[in-house]
Scaffold this active site. Sequence first.
Site, PDB file in Angstrom:
ATOM      1  N   GLY A   1     -28.453 -14.769  12.112  1.00 53.50           N
ATOM      2  CA  GLY A   1     -28.623 -16.024  12.004  1.00 53.50           C
ATOM      3  C   GLY A   1     -27.667 -16.689  12.860  1.00 53.50           C
ATOM      4  O   GLY A   1     -27.347 -16.321  13.873  1.00 53.50           O
TER       5      GLY A   1
ATOM      6  N   HIS B   1     -32.244 -16.729  20.104  1.00 50.67           N
ATOM      7  CA  HIS B   1     -32.990 -16.037  19.198  1.00 50.67           C
ATOM      8  C   HIS B   1     -34.421 -16.715  19.178  1.00 50.67           C
ATOM      9  O   HIS B   1     -35.491 -16.161  18.960  1.00 50.67           O
ATOM     10  CB  HIS B   1     -32.522 -16.512  18.027  1.00 50.67           C
ATOM     11  CG  HIS B   1     -31.014 -15.893  17.552  1.00 50.67           C
ATOM     12  ND1 HIS B   1     -29.971 -16.921  17.512  1.00 50.67           N
ATOM     13  CD2 HIS B   1     -30.598 -14.910  17.496  1.00 50.67           C
ATOM     14  CE1 HIS B   1     -28.848 -16.060  17.161  1.00 50.67           C
ATOM     15  NE2 HIS B   1     -29.159 -15.014  16.921  1.00 50.67           N
TER      16      HIS B   1
ATOM     17  N   ARG C   1     -21.427 -16.414  18.880  1.00 54.94           N
ATOM     18  CA  ARG C   1     -19.938 -16.661  18.928  1.00 54.94           C
ATOM     19  C   ARG C   1     -19.453 -17.567  19.844  1.00 54.94           C
ATOM     20  O   ARG C   1     -18.097 -17.717  19.941  1.00 54.94           O
ATOM     21  CB  ARG C   1     -19.427 -15.074  19.513  1.00 54.94           C
ATOM     22  CG  ARG C   1     -19.686 -14.029  18.307  1.00 54.94           C
ATOM     23  CD  ARG C   1     -18.912 -12.877  18.539  1.00 54.94           C
ATOM     24  NE  ARG C   1     -18.708 -11.956  17.585  1.00 54.94           N
ATOM     25  CZ  ARG C   1     -19.755 -10.767  17.344  1.00 54.94           C
ATOM     26  NH1 ARG C   1     -20.755 -10.539  18.266  1.00 54.94           N
ATOM     27  NH2 ARG C   1     -19.617 -10.148  16.106  1.00 54.94           N
TER      28      ARG C   1
HETATM   29  P1  AMP Z   1     -27.753 -11.721  16.785  1.00 54.00           P
HETATM   30  O1  AMP Z   1     -27.994 -12.582  15.705  1.00 54.00           O
HETATM   31  O2  AMP Z   1     -26.422 -11.733  17.654  1.00 54.00           O
HETATM   32  O3  AMP Z   1     -27.617 -10.300  16.374  1.00 54.00           O
HETATM   33  O4  AMP Z   1     -29.044 -11.700  18.102  1.00 54.00           O
HETATM   34  C1  AMP Z   1     -30.516 -11.206  17.345  1.00 54.00           C
HETATM   35  C2  AMP Z   1     -31.130 -10.944  18.496  1.00 54.00           C
HETATM   36  O5  AMP Z   1     -31.063 -12.136  19.286  1.00 54.00           O
HETATM   37  C3  AMP Z   1     -30.529  -9.786  19.412  1.00 54.00           C
HETATM   38  O6  AMP Z   1     -31.790  -9.073  19.637  1.00 54.00           O
HETATM   39  C4  AMP Z   1     -29.789 -10.367  20.695  1.00 54.00           C
HETATM   40  O7  AMP Z   1     -30.052  -9.506  21.692  1.00 54.00           O
HETATM   41  C5  AMP Z   1     -30.826 -11.523  20.783  1.00 54.00           C
HETATM   42  N1  AMP Z   1     -30.009 -12.599  21.535  1.00 54.00           N
HETATM   43  C6  AMP Z   1     -28.785 -13.190  21.269  1.00 54.00           C
HETATM   44  N2  AMP Z   1     -28.626 -13.857  22.180  1.00 54.00           N
HETATM   45  C7  AMP Z   1     -29.509 -14.087  23.229  1.00 54.00           C
HETATM   46  C8  AMP Z   1     -29.495 -14.837  24.424  1.00 54.00           C
HETATM   47  N3  AMP Z   1     -28.685 -15.482  24.971  1.00 54.00           N
HETATM   48  N4  AMP Z   1     -30.744 -14.513  24.881  1.00 54.00           N
HETATM   49  C9  AMP Z   1     -31.819 -13.727  24.654  1.00 54.00           C
HETATM   50  N5  AMP Z   1     -31.422 -12.947  23.357  1.00 54.00           N
HETATM   51  C10 AMP Z   1     -30.480 -13.274  22.711  1.00 54.00           C
END
Ligand code: AMP
Length: 271
Positions: A22, A28, A178
């Site tokens: 989220g 995302h 973050r």
């Molecule tokens: P998270 O919500 O942080 O667990 O991220 C969910 C998914 O989004 C994970 O597969 C992350 O690697 C991807 N993600 C997060 N930040 C980025 C970004 N800046 N560019 C591409 N994918 C991202």
Amino acid sequence: MLEASRSWRREGRSIGLVPTMGALHAGHMSLVHLARLENDIVVVSLFVNPIQFGPGEDFERYPRDLKRDVHMLREAKVDALYLPEPEAMYPPDASTRVHVGGVADPLEGKSRPGHFEGVATVVTKLFAAVEPDRAYFGQKDAQQVAVVERLARDLDLGVEVRVGPIVREPDGLALSSRNVYLRPAERRAARALSAALREAAAAYASGQRDPERLEAILAARLGSERLVEVDYAGLVDPGTFHKPGHLAVLAARVGKTRLIDNHDVSKPFPG
Ligand code: AMP
């Protein structure tokens, strides 16, 4: 969730799953759009997975904004949002964890003990709940990608792991949920991460192949910012995450916020 999934599958429709915690941003959403292109049905899961956070990490204060997330997913024409309850995911008597060896051990695995076990366990459960044809992960979390690919192969999960490129701010900072923690001075200092990767890629392009020299370039750029405290910065093989290799990976604390980034230095840095 599984009933809906199985009925889509019976109708011959392919399912793409995008697992997230989220606080959605354009990183995302780029995965959601990729999933939209490649599948008949797109499912996004939203679950702040308690077991992938270590003691003293930011589980409690991790940003949460369900209303905004739902709005963004509606706009992107996502078919289903999977929102598991923590108590249902981890009932008190649950005692199984999925441990990936090898690629999960160095770097993030070393700095965050138990992190990848938490990731591998939740990904296995999400795959079991959704039974997707494909699942979408971001290159931003490069070692996570390698861990999930290993997991899917080793346990014959039958899910194709697809990887989307890193989405960055105009100044290079990789998007992350973050980033909202960063105070203005920290936000400025955080540019050092992508700048270090850019400089290492430029050196590689002009012929520098010595891993120690390339690592020194990363260290020098990161070291130039008082607010940046390096956890690791090195060049590893993108399959094993051991040295040597041409994937530059770094983790650093900027103020209290831990950020990670990476780039394959044999390729030009974008932008
Ligand atoms: P998270 O919500 O942080 O667990 O991220 C969910 C998914 O989004 C994970 O597969 C992350 O690697 C991807 N993600 C997060 N930040 C980025 C970004 N800046 N560019 C591409 N994918 C991202």
